[in-house]
Design an enzyme around this catalytic site. Structure first.
Site, PDB file in Angstrom:
ATOM      1  N   GLY A 144      -7.978  -0.602  15.047  1.00  0.00           N
ATOM      2  CA  GLY A 144      -6.467  -0.631  14.842  1.00  0.00           C
ATOM      3  C   GLY A 144      -6.063  -1.409  13.820  1.00  0.00           C
ATOM      4  O   GLY A 144      -6.116  -1.737  13.446  1.00  0.00           O
ATOM      5  N   ASN A 186     -10.001   0.954   1.645  1.00  0.00           N
ATOM      6  CA  ASN A 186      -9.767   1.552   3.018  1.00  0.00           C
ATOM      7  C   ASN A 186      -9.534   2.818   4.191  1.00  0.00           C
ATOM      8  O   ASN A 186     -10.609   2.668   5.524  1.00  0.00           O
ATOM      9  CB  ASN A 186      -7.501   1.246   3.533  1.00  0.00           C
ATOM     10  N   LYS A 217      -3.034   4.004  10.068  1.00  0.00           N
ATOM     11  CA  LYS A 217      -1.493   4.102   9.100  1.00  0.00           C
ATOM     12  C   LYS A 217      -1.988   5.058   7.846  1.00  0.00           C
ATOM     13  O   LYS A 217      -1.683   5.689   7.422  1.00  0.00           O
ATOM     14  CB  LYS A 217      -0.608   3.330   9.436  1.00  0.00           C
ATOM     15  N   ARG A 219      -7.251  -9.483   5.205  1.00  0.00           N
ATOM     16  CA  ARG A 219      -8.003  -8.922   6.151  1.00  0.00           C
ATOM     17  C   ARG A 219      -6.601 -10.258   6.806  1.00  0.00           C
ATOM     18  O   ARG A 219      -7.371 -11.103   6.301  1.00  0.00           O
ATOM     19  CB  ARG A 219      -8.799  -9.154   6.465  1.00  0.00           C
ATOM     20  N   PHE A 260     -19.668  -4.296   8.923  1.00  0.00           N
ATOM     21  CA  PHE A 260     -18.404  -3.234   9.158  1.00  0.00           C
ATOM     22  C   PHE A 260     -18.866  -1.613  10.124  1.00  0.00           C
ATOM     23  O   PHE A 260     -18.648  -1.041   9.670  1.00  0.00           O
ATOM     24  CB  PHE A 260     -17.614  -2.383   8.418  1.00  0.00           C
ATOM     25  N   CYS A 317      -2.605  -1.207   9.388  1.00  0.00           N
ATOM     26  CA  CYS A 317      -3.135  -1.089   8.157  1.00  0.00           C
ATOM     27  C   CYS A 317      -3.891   0.165   7.735  1.00  0.00           C
ATOM     28  O   CYS A 317      -4.076   1.560   7.752  1.00  0.00           O
ATOM     29  CB  CYS A 317      -4.259  -2.179   7.623  1.00  0.00           C
ATOM     30  N   THR A 374       1.054  -1.137   0.158  1.00  0.00           N
ATOM     31  CA  THR A 374       0.225   0.561  -0.102  1.00  0.00           C
ATOM     32  C   THR A 374       1.404   1.015  -0.043  1.00  0.00           C
ATOM     33  O   THR A 374       1.788   1.457   0.809  1.00  0.00           O
ATOM     34  CB  THR A 374      -0.849   0.242   1.179  1.00  0.00           C
ATOM     35  N   ARG A 426      -0.501  -4.153  16.672  1.00  0.00           N
ATOM     36  CA  ARG A 426       0.140  -2.697  16.584  1.00  0.00           C
ATOM     37  C   ARG A 426      -1.104  -2.059  16.477  1.00  0.00           C
ATOM     38  O   ARG A 426      -2.009  -2.692  15.488  1.00  0.00           O
ATOM     39  CB  ARG A 426       0.956  -3.064  15.212  1.00  0.00           C
ATOM     40  N   GLU A 459      -3.518  -5.300  -2.737  1.00  0.00           N
ATOM     41  CA  GLU A 459      -3.328  -6.347  -1.924  1.00  0.00           C
ATOM     42  C   GLU A 459      -4.967  -6.141  -0.688  1.00  0.00           C
ATOM     43  O   GLU A 459      -4.455  -4.933  -0.484  1.00  0.00           O
ATOM     44  CB  GLU A 459      -2.988  -7.399  -0.949  1.00  0.00           C
TER      45      GLU A 459
HETATM   46  C1  UDX Z   1      -8.194  -3.846   6.855  1.00  0.00           C
HETATM   47  C2  UDX Z   1      -8.480  -3.679   5.407  1.00  0.00           C
HETATM   48  O1  UDX Z   1     -10.264  -5.047   5.354  1.00  0.00           O
HETATM   49  C3  UDX Z   1      -7.610  -5.232   4.440  1.00  0.00           C
HETATM   50  O2  UDX Z   1      -8.616  -5.037   3.044  1.00  0.00           O
HETATM   51  C4  UDX Z   1      -6.526  -4.783   4.214  1.00  0.00           C
HETATM   52  O3  UDX Z   1      -5.820  -4.438   3.424  1.00  0.00           O
HETATM   53  C5  UDX Z   1      -5.820  -4.095   5.384  1.00  0.00           C
HETATM   54  O4  UDX Z   1      -7.055  -3.210   6.133  1.00  0.00           O
HETATM   55  P1  UDX Z   1      -7.203  -5.685   8.583  1.00  0.00           P
HETATM   56  O5  UDX Z   1      -6.294  -4.592   8.945  1.00  0.00           O
HETATM   57  O6  UDX Z   1      -7.086  -6.896   8.562  1.00  0.00           O
HETATM   58  O7  UDX Z   1      -7.481  -5.348   7.424  1.00  0.00           O
HETATM   59  O8  UDX Z   1      -8.432  -5.587   9.276  1.00  0.00           O
HETATM   60  P2  UDX Z   1     -10.302  -5.355   9.456  1.00  0.00           P
HETATM   61  O9  UDX Z   1     -10.934  -6.554   9.456  1.00  0.00           O
HETATM   62  O10 UDX Z   1     -10.195  -4.442   8.630  1.00  0.00           O
HETATM   63  O11 UDX Z   1     -10.299  -4.120  10.732  1.00  0.00           O
HETATM   64  C6  UDX Z   1      -9.729  -3.522  10.978  1.00  0.00           C
HETATM   65  C7  UDX Z   1      -9.966  -3.000  12.305  1.00  0.00           C
HETATM   66  O12 UDX Z   1     -11.102  -1.911  12.857  1.00  0.00           O
HETATM   67  C8  UDX Z   1     -10.282  -4.039  13.073  1.00  0.00           C
HETATM   68  O13 UDX Z   1      -9.665  -2.734  15.073  1.00  0.00           O
HETATM   69  C9  UDX Z   1     -11.549  -4.352  13.605  1.00  0.00           C
HETATM   70  O14 UDX Z   1     -12.076  -4.176  15.428  1.00  0.00           O
HETATM   71  C10 UDX Z   1     -11.971  -3.198  13.419  1.00  0.00           C
HETATM   72  N1  UDX Z   1     -13.732  -2.904  13.083  1.00  0.00           N
HETATM   73  C11 UDX Z   1     -13.799  -3.546  12.201  1.00  0.00           C
HETATM   74  C12 UDX Z   1     -14.553  -2.532  14.123  1.00  0.00           C
HETATM   75  O15 UDX Z   1     -14.191  -1.637  15.007  1.00  0.00           O
HETATM   76  N2  UDX Z   1     -15.972  -2.666  13.807  1.00  0.00           N
HETATM   77  C13 UDX Z   1     -16.687  -3.044  12.456  1.00  0.00           C
HETATM   78  O16 UDX Z   1     -17.065  -3.270  11.362  1.00  0.00           O
HETATM   79  C14 UDX Z   1     -15.052  -3.808  11.566  1.00  0.00           C
END
Ligand code: UDX
Length: 443
Positions: A261, A212, A267, A151, A253, A264, A121, A334, A148
């Site tokens: 947090g 994102n 930041k 998740r 979501f 990804c 990214t 992280r 990419e």
């Molecule tokens: C994310 C993107 O989903 C992914 O497509 C990208 O490539 C990288 O960043 P990831 O960091 O693995 O992936 O986690 P993700 O499942 O998106 O969740 C991110 C954060 O949001 C987590 O801390 C999760 O607890 C929080 N979250 C997610 C919520 O607080 N509420 C929600 O409804 C969904």
């Protein structure tokens, strides 16, 4: 096909093993000897469901090797850039050191006809700069951008069965040939019906950061509604369920709680804002500042709620924290909201005991002053307040009646809106959550 993957962290290691599982010959290159050694032994350096099995079966075929030796990539015809782009220290912008270094390593082994494929990214504009660099060193080679979207916790399926493949190509730059090469890499996925979109380099880079940013905005939107619900006496989960039934909005979501947090979303939205500023378009993304601020406020609110529940002070209170990873099915800490709340409470005088099924090794490195225990039972023993901060299935499925016998005071704060409030209240617990009523609904 012969493929090299530069960077064998989360993205690269999974990508390398997945490409080998598709039948390609893959060499994974990384600068950290310990990482290479662990992967070569079939040991996953991080917790990711399904990855250890995939890694070992790919190694067994002999089609997957890991090395620190860049020269081993010389036979490959497709070279993937899979290194990290962390936040720069003291700044919002992305640190491009690893992407630049990986590109320099790759240009050292390029041959005419080779294809370099960026997956990291990156700030928009990077791909064009790197495409220039590739063609400066080897005019017969090309660069594409193929972001990419994986998740953590679903990395293998997101790599092998993504919602879509995005190819960024330089217009007019032997575009059809480069698309055909990448189609060859992903042939079986394309045959299985994975859609692919071909666009220019710039749009491909933007697709990732825009996706994102949208996800982060959706989470902060529902968390802002949680603040409203708290102020007005509503229930954010019922609200999310109801608005989520509108197909234009969708329920995913929209889980309110401690917010996002991980390595990804936080930041990436900051780097996007920084890049927009450089492009003179900072106003377009000023809303992301608010998205970030809403997100960080959730952590403060959680500590405040804990203080409220403890009668105004958490000093000396024995607090059980269930969950340290930034989300379930990951050992990644992280920018973990859970760990950030645990650390804040400890700094403010509480006696905090943290547990997590997988993240304790990483969490204890980051916050060695916190007390860590292996099981929820040990964490609950003698607790005056229980905080559920990561929705691991083992915590969601806890039996509230049994848990009550372990604690000193049956008070639980549900930081992820993942417990059944009725069941916990029925078992004699005082239950509070972000954005929810502090008493059962009237109906
Ligand atoms: C994310 C993107 O989903 C992914 O497509 C990208 O490539 C990288 O960043 P990831 O960091 O693995 O992936 O986690 P993700 O499942 O998106 O969740 C991110 C954060 O949001 C987590 O801390 C999760 O607890 C929080 N979250 C997610 C919520 O607080 N509420 C929600 O409804 C969904």
């Amino acid at each position: 096909m012969k493929i090299s993957v530069f960077g064998c962290g989360y993205l690269g290691a999974v990508h390398a093993a997945c490409m080998a599982s598709l039948g390609h010959e893959v060499v994974g290159v990384d600068v950290i000897p310990e990482q290479v050694a662990a992967l070569s032994r079939g040991e996953a350096p991080f917790h990711e469901p399904g990855f250890p099995e995939l890694l070992r079966s790919a190694l067994d075929t002999g089609r997957l090797v890991f090395t620190t030796d860049v020269a081993a990539a010389a036979d490959a015809v497709v070279h993937f850039i899979c290194v990290g782009t962390p936040q720069r220290r003291g700044e919002n912008a992305a640190d491009m050191t690893y992407v630049n270094a990986a590109t320099e390593s790759i240009v050292g082994v390029l041959k005419p006809g080779d294809l370099v494929v960026g997956k990291s990214t990156v700030p928009v504009g990077t791909a064009t700069r790197l495409a220039d660099r590739v063609q400066e060193v080897e005019p017969g080679a090309r660069l594409m951008w193929n972001p990419e979207f994986l998740r953590e916790g679903h990395a293998v399926s997101d790599t092998l069965e993504p919602d879509r493949l995005v190819y960024g190509v330089r217009t007019g730059d032997a575009a059809a040939d480069t698309v055909a090469v990448l189609d060859g890499v992903y042939a079986s996925m394309l045959a299985a019906g994975v859609p692919r979109r071909v666009t220019d380099l710039t749009t491909a880079e933007l697709v990732k950061t825009a996706a994102n940013s949208f996800l982060a905005t959706k989470i902060s939107f529902i968390n802002a509604m949680a603040e409203l619900c708290e102020a007005a006496g509503g229930d954010v989960t019922e609200l999310a369920d109801a608005i989520g039934m509108d197909k234009r909005i969708g329920r995913s979501f929209l889980n309110a709680g401690l917010g996002f947090g991980g390595g990804c979303l936080p930041k990436d939205i900051r780097a996007f804002m920084a890049r927009a500023g450089e492009l003179g378009a900072d106003q377009a993304l000023s809303f992301l500042r608010e998205v970030d601020a809403i997100n960080m406020r959730r952590r403060v609110r959680m500590v405040d709620l804990a203080r409220e529940e403890c009668g105004g002070s958490i000093v000396g209170r024995r607090v059980a924290v269930l969950g340290a990873s930034f989300k379930p099915h990951s050992d990644d800490v992280r920018d973990s909201p859970a760990l950030s709340v645990a650390a804040q409470m400890q700094l403010q005088g509480a006696s905090v005991v943290v547990t997590d099924p997988w993240a304790i090794p990483n969490a204890s490195k980051k916050w060695p002053d916190l007390q860590f225990v292996e099981t929820a039972e040990e964490a609950l023993a003698g607790a005056e307040l229980v905080l559920v901060l990561t929705e691991w299935p083992e915590y969601v499925e806890l039996d509230p009646a049994a848990a009550k016998t372990m604690v000193t005071t049956a008070r639980v704060l549900d930081g992820r809106n993942c417990l059944d409030p009725e069941a916990w209240r029925a078992a004699g617990w005082r239950y509070r959550a972000l954005g929810r009523r502090d008493a059962p609904a009237a109906v």
